[in-house]
Scaffold this active site. Structure first.
Site, short mmCIF file in Angstrom:
data_model
loop_
_atom_site.label_atom_id
_atom_site.label_comp_id
_atom_site.label_asym_id
_atom_site.label_seq_id
_atom_site.Cartn_x
_atom_site.Cartn_y
_atom_site.Cartn_z
N GLU A 189 -12.60 -31.27 -1.58
CA GLU A 189 -12.34 -30.00 -2.24
C GLU A 189 -13.09 -28.95 -1.43
O GLU A 189 -14.31 -29.00 -1.31
CB GLU A 189 -12.83 -30.01 -3.69
N HIS A 246 -13.56 -23.02 -6.77
CA HIS A 246 -14.74 -22.20 -7.00
C HIS A 246 -14.44 -20.71 -6.80
O HIS A 246 -14.05 -20.29 -5.72
CB HIS A 246 -15.93 -22.58 -6.12
N ARG A 258 -26.29 -28.74 -19.38
CA ARG A 258 -26.30 -27.37 -19.91
C ARG A 258 -25.00 -26.99 -20.62
O ARG A 258 -24.97 -26.08 -21.41
CB ARG A 258 -26.63 -26.36 -18.81
N HIS A 304 -17.72 -30.87 -15.42
CA HIS A 304 -18.91 -31.15 -14.62
C HIS A 304 -20.02 -31.57 -15.57
O HIS A 304 -20.51 -30.76 -16.35
CB HIS A 304 -19.31 -29.88 -13.86
N ARG A 307 -23.42 -32.02 -15.81
CA ARG A 307 -24.62 -31.71 -15.03
C ARG A 307 -25.79 -32.54 -15.52
O ARG A 307 -25.85 -32.92 -16.69
CB ARG A 307 -24.96 -30.23 -15.15
N GLU A 354 -16.66 -33.93 -12.21
CA GLU A 354 -17.56 -33.41 -11.17
C GLU A 354 -18.96 -33.93 -11.46
O GLU A 354 -19.41 -33.88 -12.61
CB GLU A 354 -17.59 -31.89 -11.20
N THR A 395 -22.43 -23.89 -9.11
CA THR A 395 -22.57 -24.65 -7.88
C THR A 395 -22.60 -23.70 -6.67
O THR A 395 -21.66 -22.95 -6.45
CB THR A 395 -21.38 -25.62 -7.73
N HIS A 404 -16.96 -24.03 -19.34
CA HIS A 404 -17.51 -22.85 -20.01
C HIS A 404 -17.06 -22.72 -21.46
O HIS A 404 -17.60 -21.89 -22.19
CB HIS A 404 -17.26 -21.60 -19.18
N ASN A 454 -10.88 -26.38 -15.29
CA ASN A 454 -12.27 -26.74 -15.56
C ASN A 454 -12.69 -26.09 -16.88
O ASN A 454 -12.68 -24.86 -17.01
CB ASN A 454 -13.15 -26.25 -14.39
N1 PXP Z 1 -14.73 -26.87 -8.23
C1 PXP Z 1 -16.02 -27.28 -8.23
C2 PXP Z 1 -16.37 -28.44 -7.37
C3 PXP Z 1 -16.99 -26.66 -9.03
O1 PXP Z 1 -18.26 -27.09 -9.00
C4 PXP Z 1 -16.58 -25.60 -9.86
C5 PXP Z 1 -17.59 -24.95 -10.76
O2 PXP Z 1 -18.05 -25.89 -11.69
C6 PXP Z 1 -15.23 -25.22 -9.86
C7 PXP Z 1 -14.33 -25.85 -9.01
C8 PXP Z 1 -14.71 -24.13 -10.73
O3 PXP Z 1 -15.26 -22.91 -10.35
P1 PXP Z 1 -14.96 -21.62 -11.21
O4 PXP Z 1 -15.56 -21.84 -12.57
O5 PXP Z 1 -15.63 -20.52 -10.44
O6 PXP Z 1 -13.48 -21.47 -11.29
#
Ligand code: PXP
Length: 242
Positions: A151, A191, A49, A43, A45, A70, A101, A10, A7
């Protein structure tokens, strides 16, 4: 063996801190692929953001592995997904004020809204996964909507403060995973997974995809920092010789 979904939200968070063009999550996706990512996850959003519409459009053109979008089960984002056609969409709950999330999607409590979104995505051939807490009720509802995957939210496992609490959360993920597999659902996790806590989750029987973001981006900043400073220093040194 579970596949790795990286992901890259960030990377975009750092860019949006200055509303500039760097660092570009599209570059990060290419580098993640070079590092062995099986899936690129973003994601989009509603408040935009971090990831922007342009990022998803370009990623759809450039990503060579699976692109997992996402998204909230909202019509405006659904329309965007129907235009972009990612291989997979993962529906997540979204609140404006949250830092990230929080908790899984309440499929049972929002059945009609989620169904409307899922049906439209299915009509376009997009694989749909629902991001849910490890609960049999939520898994059954996901199955009833015809989704291919879940998930399971690993946040409670990641946030556990004692080893016994962590063991309990892991056992819950394992039980829910087993139930999901009996229902014929593909099993993803995500997550809060980090370099320290990922292995017990990766070892859960039937785990097919792990989506990990913050920890990988955080480490990338650190392992790349020395090189980045060295390169800037070299430019300054070279300028002093001209
Ligand atoms: N899976 C989902 C569905 C999420 O919403 C997120 C956060 O955007 C992640 C995985 C990744 O989480 P993390 O950034 O804590 O690894």
């Amino acid at each position: 063996m579970a596949t790795l979904g990286v992901n890259i939200d960030h990377v975009a968070t750092v860019r949006q801190a200055r509303r500039t063009v760097e660092p570009d999550p599209v570059w990060a996706a290419a580098l993640a692929e070079l590092g062995g990512a099986d899936v690129i996850t973003v994601h989009l959003r509603e408040d935009r953001r971090h990831i922007q519409d342009r990022d998803v459009r370009v990623l759809k053109q450039t990503v060579q592995v699976k692109l997992n979008l996402e998204m909230a089960a909202e019509q405006s984002i659904t329309d965007f997904a129907l235009e972009i056609l990612p291989q997979q969409a993962t529906l997540v709950p979204e609140k404006r004020q949250e830092v990230t999330t929080e908790g899984g999607l309440d499929v049972v409590g929002n059945l009609d809204r989620v169904r409307r979104c899922v049906d439209q995505l299915h009509q376009k051939g997009i694989v749909v996964s629902l991001f849910i807490d490890p609960s049999e009720k939520q898994i059954e509802a996901t199955k009833a909507l015809g989704c291919a995957a879940i998930e399971l939210h690993t946040g409670r496992y990641a946030d556990a403060i004692s080893p016994s609490e962590q063991d309990q959360e892991l056992a819950q993920l394992r039980r829910a995973g087993e139930f999901a597999r009996q229902c014929g659902l593909h099993l993803h996790f995500g997550h809060g997974l980090t370099y320290r806590n990922v292995q017990p989750v990766a070892a859960i029987p039937g785990a097919e995809e792990l989506n990990i973001g913050h920890s990988i981006v955080a480490r990338a900043v650190m392992v790349g920092f020395t090189q980045a400073v060295r390169e800037m220093r070299e430019l300054i040194v070279a300028a002093s010789h001209t």
